[in-house]
Write an enzyme that holds these catalytic residues in place. Structure first.
Site, PDB file in Angstrom:
ATOM      1  N   ASP A 121     111.827  96.210 -91.347  1.00 31.06           N
ATOM      2  CA  ASP A 121     112.884  97.191 -91.582  1.00 31.06           C
ATOM      3  C   ASP A 121     114.183  96.524 -92.031  1.00 31.06           C
ATOM      4  O   ASP A 121     114.524  95.429 -91.591  1.00 31.06           O
ATOM      5  CB  ASP A 121     113.174  97.981 -90.300  1.00 31.06           C
ATOM      6  N   ASP A 320     115.064 101.407 -80.523  1.00 35.42           N
ATOM      7  CA  ASP A 320     114.265 102.179 -81.487  1.00 35.42           C
ATOM      8  C   ASP A 320     114.439 103.685 -81.330  1.00 35.42           C
ATOM      9  O   ASP A 320     114.027 104.447 -82.209  1.00 35.42           O
ATOM     10  CB  ASP A 320     112.781 101.824 -81.342  1.00 35.42           C
TER      11      ASP A 320
END
Length: 436
Positions: A121, A320
């Site tokens: 990411d 997250d």
């Protein structure tokens, strides 16, 4: 580039079962390299990142047998170390951050481990120092080619030692543990990560014959053994997906049951959502979220000051899920400060929510203040691009609650972490279509 079209504003209903945990899978799959014996693993999620790692293991020579959906057997009795120095490996390894965790097992068993600078990411800097500093302390020699950004460690023998980690890195701890289990003597790792997924790895290694004590704490003591054997392992449900579904239910005012959540491994996650005013009921090993027809109200601190939700190493709140918290807060009654401490680029997706009508002040790269609408003004549909896995799902939740039809592009990012997400959402009433 794939696209989702989402018609928002529909209530959902039914039950949804979380997939196996992505972050656990990346550790557990690398651990199969530690033994020539057969290892059977259950509840493996069928997602892009995990499938990439399985493909990489195959190219390394690991025998992979798919037994049924989510269940595979692995046997690393003939490992092709030449692949590690091939141009193909340098390309394959770059596409997956989890590939860094093959280094520890390869070093421990074969005396060398290499990896290109891994991808993943685009959420800010994610340094690898903890991994390599720990392996160096075990006796490895570090090599780095700046030209092609290729890392390596080599050692004739690893020797146990004491180490204090500068950061409680989950993947760093996993890499060091997998190297230390075959090192000579005793290794003590202080400030070790203690997330449930790391605990799962340690329990699996112990079943294989490792001697790890302190599992679940931030001090692991590992007595090295000469070899490890085979085992069978079942992965936990994905806590990030569970939190995503809690947020989805609240934002769409839907009655949902999330099944088989392994409550005892969720830590503070249910309580953090409760602080936003969301009803999270425990029913056996399921989570029940009633339809929040009257909305939900953010709690203030007992002195009346604004609530702050921030991430921290386990047992703190996982980073997250902060993007999910941020989206859910856009329709709450009240305000909240979201503080993302670990990654400096993870909040940059808020501009897309602002375009949808959310009231968010991005204070700096790490902090955002959200002023909730209390559903008096719905989010507006728009066209957007998924920047990473977690932001992508947060935008998907926003689109499912918004008025009108939204388009999300670059959904390959979402597929990296969520298994058949459009099919599973349609099964509970979502209006979502996939276009390739």
């Amino acid at each position: 580039m794939g696209t989702f079209k989402i018609e928002g504003g529909h209530q959902l209903k039914g039950s949804i079962r979380p997939q196996g945990a992505k972050n656990e899978a990346l550790q557990i799959l690398c651990a199969v390299l530690l033994t020539p014996e057969r290892i059977t693993i259950h509840n493996i999620p069928d997602i892009v990142d995990v499938n990439k790692l399985i493909s990489l293991l195959k190219k390394l020579g690991v025998k992979v047998e798919k037994i049924s959906h989510g269940t595979y057997a692995f046997q690393a009795d003939t490992v092709n170390l030449k692949y590690l120095e091939s141009p193909e490996f340098k390309e394959d390894g770059k596409g997956l951050r989890g590939s860094i965790m093959i280094v520890g097992p390869l070093l421990a068993r074969f005396g060398k481990g290499y990896i290109p600078k891994p991808g993943g990411d685009k959420i800010g800097r994610r340094r690898l120092d903890t991994h390599f500093e720990g392996l160096i302390k075990l006796g490895a020699t570090f090599k780095y080619s700046k030209e092609d950004q290729f890392y390596g460690v080599e050692a004739n023998t690893l020797k146990g030692t004491y180490m204090l980690l500068e950061e409680a890195s989950v993947t760093g701890t996993a890499n060091i543990v997998m190297a230390a289990v075959l090192a000579e003597g005793q290794t003590t790792i202080y400030n070790a990560a203690c997330e449930p997924y790391l605990q799962q790895l340690c329990k699996m290694l112990n079943r294989m014959g490792a001697k790890i004590s302190g599992v679940g704490s931030n001090m692991l003591v590992i007595d090295g053994v000469e070899s490890l054997g085979g085992t069978e392992h079942t992965m936990l449900p994905d806590m990030i997906e569970i939190g995503s579904w809690i947020g989805l239910a609240a934002m769409t005012k839907s009655e949902l049951t999330i099944t088989n959540v392994s409550w005892n491994d969720l830590g503070v996650i249910p309580n953090v959502f409760r602080k936003l005013g969301i009803t999270v009921e425990r029913q056996g090993d399921n989570i029940y979220i009633p339809a929040h027809t009257n909305g939900y109200e953010i709690q203030n601190y007992i002195d009346g000051s604004i609530l702050t939700i921030s991430d921290a190493p386990w047992p703190g709140f996982t980073p997250d899920l902060l993007s999910i918290i941020l989206v859910v807060a856009t329709q709450a009654r009240g305000s909240v400060l979201v503080h993302q401490k670990m990654f400096e680029s993870r909040l940059f997706f808020v501009d897309k929510l602002i375009d949808m009508g959310a009231k968010i002040i991005l204070c700096d790269p790490h902090r955002a203040t959200v002023i909730g609408h209390d559903f008096k003004s719905t989010l507006k549909a728009t066209t957007m691009t998924s920047p990473d896995i977690r932001a992508g799902v947060s935008l998907l939740i926003a689109a499912l609650s918004a008025k009108g039809t939204s388009t999300i592009m670059n959904i390959e990012q979402i597929d990296r972490g969520y298994e058949n997400i459009d099919e599973r959402l349609r099964a509970i009433g979502a209006h979502i279509e996939r276009f390739e």
